[in-house]
Write a protein that holds these residues in place. Structure first.
Motif, mmCIF file in Angstrom:
data_model
loop_
_atom_site.group_PDB
_atom_site.id
_atom_site.type_symbol
_atom_site.label_atom_id
_atom_site.label_comp_id
_atom_site.label_asym_id
_atom_site.label_seq_id
_atom_site.Cartn_x
_atom_site.Cartn_y
_atom_site.Cartn_z
ATOM 1 N N ALA A 212 -34.620 3.883 -50.191
ATOM 2 C CA ALA A 212 -34.652 3.521 -48.774
ATOM 3 C C ALA A 212 -36.031 3.805 -48.183
ATOM 4 C CB ALA A 212 -33.584 4.300 -48.016
ATOM 5 N N SER A 213 -36.600 4.948 -48.545
ATOM 6 C CA SER A 213 -37.917 5.300 -48.034
ATOM 7 C C SER A 213 -38.986 4.330 -48.519
ATOM 8 C CB SER A 213 -38.267 6.720 -48.457
ATOM 9 O OG SER A 213 -39.588 7.054 -48.072
ATOM 10 N N SER A 214 -38.937 3.973 -49.789
ATOM 11 C CA SER A 214 -39.950 3.057 -50.326
ATOM 12 C C SER A 214 -39.821 1.665 -49.732
ATOM 13 C CB SER A 214 -39.868 3.002 -51.853
ATOM 14 O OG SER A 214 -38.614 2.503 -52.281
ATOM 15 N N GLN A 215 -38.596 1.218 -49.504
ATOM 16 C CA GLN A 215 -38.386 -0.087 -48.882
ATOM 17 C C GLN A 215 -38.858 -0.089 -47.428
ATOM 18 O OE1 GLN A 215 -37.311 -2.968 -50.205
ATOM 19 N NE2 GLN A 215 -37.085 -2.080 -52.238
ATOM 20 N N HIS A 216 -38.724 1.051 -46.769
ATOM 21 C CA HIS A 216 -39.144 1.135 -45.370
ATOM 22 C C HIS A 216 -40.642 0.924 -45.218
ATOM 23 C CE1 HIS A 216 -40.123 3.175 -41.505
ATOM 24 N NE2 HIS A 216 -38.954 2.675 -41.141
ATOM 25 N N GLU A 217 -41.410 1.248 -46.253
ATOM 26 C CA GLU A 217 -42.863 1.112 -46.173
ATOM 27 C C GLU A 217 -43.303 -0.317 -45.867
ATOM 28 O OE1 GLU A 217 -44.527 2.647 -49.777
ATOM 29 O OE2 GLU A 217 -43.610 4.616 -49.536
ATOM 30 N N THR A 218 -42.506 -1.288 -46.291
ATOM 31 C CA THR A 218 -42.870 -2.695 -46.055
ATOM 32 C C THR A 218 -41.898 -3.390 -45.102
ATOM 33 O OG1 THR A 218 -41.640 -3.340 -48.059
ATOM 34 C CG2 THR A 218 -44.002 -2.914 -48.297
ATOM 35 N N GLN A 219 -41.077 -2.618 -44.423
ATOM 36 C CA GLN A 219 -40.138 -3.215 -43.464
ATOM 37 C C GLN A 219 -40.922 -3.843 -42.314
ATOM 38 O OE1 GLN A 219 -36.710 -0.775 -42.687
ATOM 39 N NE2 GLN A 219 -36.503 -1.559 -40.594
ATOM 40 N N TYR A 220 -40.511 -5.037 -41.889
ATOM 41 C CA TYR A 220 -41.322 -5.807 -40.935
ATOM 42 C C TYR A 220 -41.328 -5.174 -39.545
ATOM 43 C CZ TYR A 220 -43.101 -9.697 -38.186
ATOM 44 O OH TYR A 220 -43.831 -10.468 -37.323
ATOM 45 N N THR A 221 -40.149 -4.880 -39.011
ATOM 46 C CA THR A 221 -40.067 -4.254 -37.688
ATOM 47 C C THR A 221 -39.540 -2.829 -37.844
ATOM 48 O OG1 THR A 221 -37.839 -5.153 -37.369
ATOM 49 C CG2 THR A 221 -39.683 -6.426 -36.491
ATOM 50 N N ARG A 222 -40.235 -1.891 -37.205
ATOM 51 C CA ARG A 222 -39.885 -0.490 -37.391
ATOM 52 C C ARG A 222 -40.047 0.281 -36.086
ATOM 53 N NH1 ARG A 222 -43.481 1.548 -42.346
ATOM 54 N NH2 ARG A 222 -45.088 0.552 -41.075
#
Length: 226
Positions: A212-222
């Motif tokens: 989840a943390s690694s995927q969050h690195e490239t999440q478009y809106t945060r």
């Protein structure tokens, strides 16, 4: 008021200027991906992280660091600090603990009752994890290990619940229900952390949280930084 209680409340306060409110530790991606969509799922996610990440790794590290600070063993503080940083498996989790550790160490430097040895040890470290700085304050204020671990876990839990309230989103009452449901486990989890610190047995096998943390690195809106 009992001074130690006041110190515990100080360290647990969301007003502590370390930026904890800006991190979700992968929860934001879990919501974005559809893995967490309601109160029950948010509570399960937070509970799993509390039991399998915080109680097995971060809290035992905190106790070990408290003991090193109490013993005045700067070399051991630095060793445990490096070991904990090595357990941060993604760029965001690593950046989180280093940013919060730096902010707390800077705060402790400016507090008048902090001894010079804490300032000097921090000054000799290029990277300071959050538990390292937090443990320095807890050790100097002579907080008990069980109280310190419980307080540390509570502060993390409160921050995660408030992140869930914003992200899912949930109402404030739902957030309070989660806190009431999850907080009874804190005492036993603190005891588990102390046992693991005694045995120098840290375990950081949390693949779901890491993904989840690694995927969050490239999440478009945060909204959050992790």
């Amino acid at each position: 008021m009992n001074l130690q209680l006041a110190r515990l409340l100080h360290l647990a306060s969301p007003a502590l200027p370390v930026g904890a409110f800006s991190y979700s530790q992968g929860l934001e991606w879990a919501v974005e991906s559809g893995a967490v969509t309601n109160e029950a799922l948010a509570q399960q996610w937070i509970s799993d992280a509390l039991h399998f990440a915080l109680a097995r790794c971060e809290a035992p590290a905190l106790i070990g660091l408290m003991r090193a600070w109490q013993a005045g063993d700067s070399a051991e503080v630095q060793r445990l600090n490096a070991e904990f940083i090595a357990t941060r498996e993604t760029a965001e989790l690593r950046a989180e603990t280093l940013q919060m550790g730096y902010s707390l160490a800077r705060l402790l430097r400016d507090l008048p009752d902090m001894p010079d040895r804490i300032r000097e040890t921090h000054a000799g470290m290029t990277e300071i994890a959050f538990p390292t700085a937090w443990a320095a304050a807890a050790a100097h204020w002579q907080l008990g290990e069980e109280d310190a671990a419980t307080t540390y876990l509570w502060a993390w839990l409160e921050n995660q619940v408030m992140a869930a309230v914003k992200l899912v989103p949930l109402g404030q009452t739902a957030g309070q229900r989660m806190l009431v449901a999850l907080s009874p486990a804190l005492t036993q989890l603190a005891a588990t952390a102390i046992e693991r610190a005694d045995a120098q047995d840290w375990e950081n096998f949390t693949p779901g949280m890491t993904l989840a943390s690694s995927q969050h690195e490239t999440q478009y809106t945060r909204l959050f930084r992790s």
